[in-house]
Design a protein around this motif. Structure first.
Motif, short mmCIF file in Angstrom:
data_model
loop_
_atom_site.label_atom_id
_atom_site.label_comp_id
_atom_site.label_asym_id
_atom_site.label_seq_id
_atom_site.Cartn_x
_atom_site.Cartn_y
_atom_site.Cartn_z
N LYS A 70 0.81 -1.23 0.00
CA LYS A 70 0.00 0.00 0.00
C LYS A 70 0.84 1.28 0.00
O LYS A 70 0.29 2.37 -0.16
N GLN A 71 2.16 1.16 0.18
CA GLN A 71 3.00 2.35 0.12
C GLN A 71 3.27 2.75 -1.33
O GLN A 71 3.12 1.94 -2.25
N SER A 72 3.72 4.00 -1.52
CA SER A 72 3.95 4.53 -2.87
C SER A 72 5.44 4.60 -3.18
O SER A 72 6.26 4.92 -2.31
N VAL A 73 5.76 4.31 -4.45
CA VAL A 73 7.15 4.37 -4.91
C VAL A 73 7.20 5.21 -6.18
O VAL A 73 6.42 5.00 -7.10
N LEU A 74 8.11 6.17 -6.20
CA LEU A 74 8.25 7.09 -7.34
C LEU A 74 9.16 6.46 -8.37
O LEU A 74 10.22 5.92 -8.03
N MET A 75 8.79 6.56 -9.65
CA MET A 75 9.58 5.96 -10.72
C MET A 75 9.30 6.68 -12.04
O MET A 75 8.25 7.30 -12.21
N PRO A 76 10.24 6.63 -13.00
CA PRO A 76 10.02 7.27 -14.30
C PRO A 76 9.01 6.51 -15.14
O PRO A 76 8.80 5.31 -14.97
N ARG A 77 8.43 7.23 -16.08
CA ARG A 77 7.41 6.65 -16.95
C ARG A 77 7.97 5.48 -17.77
O ARG A 77 7.24 4.56 -18.14
N ASN A 78 9.26 5.49 -18.06
CA ASN A 78 9.84 4.43 -18.91
C ASN A 78 10.49 3.33 -18.09
O ASN A 78 11.43 2.68 -18.53
N ILE A 79 9.98 3.09 -16.90
CA ILE A 79 10.51 2.03 -16.05
C ILE A 79 10.35 0.69 -16.74
O ILE A 79 9.43 0.48 -17.53
N HIS A 80 11.25 -0.26 -16.44
CA HIS A 80 11.12 -1.59 -17.02
C HIS A 80 9.93 -2.32 -16.41
O HIS A 80 9.60 -2.13 -15.23
N LYS A 81 9.30 -3.17 -17.20
CA LYS A 81 8.07 -3.81 -16.75
C LYS A 81 8.29 -4.70 -15.53
O LYS A 81 7.34 -4.96 -14.77
N CYS A 82 9.51 -5.16 -15.28
CA CYS A 82 9.74 -6.01 -14.11
C CYS A 82 9.47 -5.24 -12.82
O CYS A 82 9.09 -5.85 -11.80
N ILE A 83 9.65 -3.91 -12.82
CA ILE A 83 9.38 -3.11 -11.63
C ILE A 83 7.87 -3.06 -11.38
O ILE A 83 7.41 -3.14 -10.23
N ILE A 84 7.10 -2.94 -12.44
CA ILE A 84 5.63 -2.95 -12.27
C ILE A 84 5.18 -4.32 -11.79
O ILE A 84 4.27 -4.42 -10.95
N ASN A 85 5.81 -5.38 -12.27
CA ASN A 85 5.47 -6.71 -11.77
C ASN A 85 5.81 -6.83 -10.28
O ASN A 85 5.11 -7.51 -9.53
N ALA A 86 6.89 -6.16 -9.85
CA ALA A 86 7.21 -6.14 -8.42
C ALA A 86 6.13 -5.40 -7.63
O ALA A 86 5.79 -5.80 -6.51
N CYS A 87 5.58 -4.33 -8.22
CA CYS A 87 4.48 -3.61 -7.56
C CYS A 87 3.26 -4.52 -7.42
O CYS A 87 2.54 -4.45 -6.41
N LEU A 88 3.03 -5.37 -8.42
CA LEU A 88 1.93 -6.33 -8.32
C LEU A 88 2.20 -7.32 -7.19
O LEU A 88 1.32 -7.62 -6.37
N LEU A 89 3.43 -7.84 -7.13
CA LEU A 89 3.77 -8.83 -6.11
C LEU A 89 3.65 -8.26 -4.71
O LEU A 89 3.20 -8.94 -3.78
N GLY A 90 4.07 -7.01 -4.54
CA GLY A 90 4.11 -6.41 -3.21
C GLY A 90 2.95 -5.48 -2.92
O GLY A 90 2.94 -4.84 -1.86
N ASP A 91 1.97 -5.40 -3.82
CA ASP A 91 0.82 -4.50 -3.67
C ASP A 91 1.26 -3.08 -3.36
O ASP A 91 0.77 -2.43 -2.44
#
Length: 438
Positions: A70-91
């Motif tokens: 539930k916490q927020s993490v700042l990242m650039p628009r062109n982040i690699h998709k594996c980071i978004i998958n990590a957001c899915l894993l860790g909510d």
């Protein structure tokens, strides 16, 4: 190279499991633990871990260690998709910031410090509580920026910084004064290197480095255990050690300095021969601007593959070549000949309009969490009919694996128009239908 000598032995010599004397990346003792500590000291970090699931696995482990559900993490628009998958894993909740865009080639480029200060001001106005920041440097095409001012700003806010330096492992060698500075030297808390993309490691090898006092290394190890195999390949772990030793040894640095010098000579020679190469900061990446002659980079790439020349990254406006860590003898003549043949080929020519910058706001805060959107009941609808809906899809042309749509994003008219335009350039990468929350 030591790995070559190792591979000359019978497979039983090196195809070993996680034996007590060998250990693994998170073992308390064993040869791997000793090797990781020696490598960390050599590269200038406090502690390090080898990875056998590519930079992907270690980036995801690092992010899970930094950010709670539930916490927020700042990242650039062109982040690699594996980071978004990590957001899915860790909510986790990704907060995306927009980037400068070059319309002549269709590339995002790193922001300057003024742009980034505007991002932080926008975050403050939105009253978003950030727990960590992920930055990418260099970009896939070799664009890089001086990270130190960015990291200084973020540390003033007590935000830990993770650098995706998958394509810049060799920056940490300091083999050449004109190389971009590594995230390690710039003061980042965590840095991930792909040892097969930008060093001499075997495929799937990577390293995660830790320093500073904002991140708990024990939490990193707990996250690595979750995402890495319990039977890491001894061969891949040995390759991690050998690749880092080559980056940090005197002999390896001398060799790398020569390779960098030859790469710069090649760049100059190709420009003199008339090839339209674009400026970047990584001397081992060449960006050929195919849009300047009216040819789609992906079509040109297919044509070059038929001739036996394989590029690193084809895109609608460009082809990026990775020179690697060998001296490229005779490459100027080869590339010049292929370029002349390409100019006289029957590939369709058209005048490229400027590549349209996507109409992203400076920062994007998802209306629905990535995980909620990803696991929600969904319906598939034509792209044209998805206006006003919330995406459940992660759409990411690959390579380079940069998402153009995230789970949880609201689809408005501007976004749909832009994605439809992109389908003209990436017809096999962007679907005509997408999953939205029902």
């Amino acid at each position: 190279m030591e790995i070559r000598r190792l591979l000359r032995n019978k497979p039983g010599i090196w195809d070993l499991p996680e034996l007590p004397d060998i250990g693994g990346p998170t073992s308390l003792e064993g040869e791997i633990q000793i090797s990781q500590q020696e490598s960390a000291l050599a590269i200038g970090a406090k502690k390090g871990w080898y990875g056998v699931n590519g930079a992907t696995g270690l980036l995801q482990a690092a992010l899970l260690a930094l950010v709670k559900p539930k916490q927020s993490v700042l990242m650039p628009r062109n982040i690699h998709k594996c980071i978004i998958n990590a957001c899915l894993l860790g909510d986790m909740n990704p907060v995306l910031f927009d980037l400068p865009f070059l319309e002549d080639r269709g590339h995002f480029v790193p922001p300057n410090i003024s742009w980034f200060k505007s991002v932080l001001q926008a975050i403050e106005k939105e009253n978003v509580e950030i727990s960590a920041v992920v930055l990418t440097n260099p970009f896939y095409q070799g664009y890089a920026v001086d990270l130190k001012p960015f990291i200084t700003l973020l540390h003033e806010k007590n935000w830990p910084v993770l650098i995706d330096e998958a394509h810049g492992a060799y920056f940490s060698s300091n083999a050449d004064d004109s190389l971009p500075e590594s995230g390690l030297q710039a003061g980042a808390d965590l840095v991930v290197h792909s040892l097969h993309k930008s060093a001499n490691g075997l495929v799937q090898t990577a390293a995660l480095w830790w320093q500073g006092n904002l991140v708990d290394p024990d939490q990193i190890e707990r996250s690595i255990v979750i995402l890495q195999t319990t039977s890491p390949s001894a061969l891949l772990l040995a390759s991690c050690e050998a690749a880092i030793a080559e980056l940090t040894s005197l002999q390896g640095k001398q060799k790398l300095k020569k390779i960098i010098s030859k790469a710069r000579e090649l760049n100059i020679q190709l420009r003199q021969e008339g090839l339209p190469l674009l400026e970047n900061q990584d001397p081992l990446k060449l960006i050929l601007h195919t849009a300047s002659i009216g040819i789609n980079g992906m079509e040109a790439d297919s044509w070059l593959i038929s001739k036996g020349m394989i590029a690193e990254l084809p895109e609608p406006g460009t082809i990026t070549f990775c020179l690697g860590f060998a001296i490229q003898r005779g490459l100027t003549k080869v590339m010049k000949n292929y370029w002349d043949e390409l100019l006289s080929s029957n590939l369709e020519r058209k005048t490229f309009p400027p590549f349209t910058k996507p109409n992203f706001p400076l920062i994007t805060i998802l209306g629905t969490s990535c995980l909620s959107a990803f696991i929600a009941d969904t319906v598939k609808v034509p792209l044209e009919d998805s206006i006003g809906r919330i995406s459940s899809d992660l759409i990411s042309p690959y390579p380079p694996g940069i998402p153009i749509l995230f789970p949880g994003e609201l689809l408005d008219q501007n976004r749909i128009d832009w994605m439809i335009e992109q389908r003209n350039f990436w017809p096999t990468q962007i679907p005509s239908e997408i999953k939205v929350i029902s």
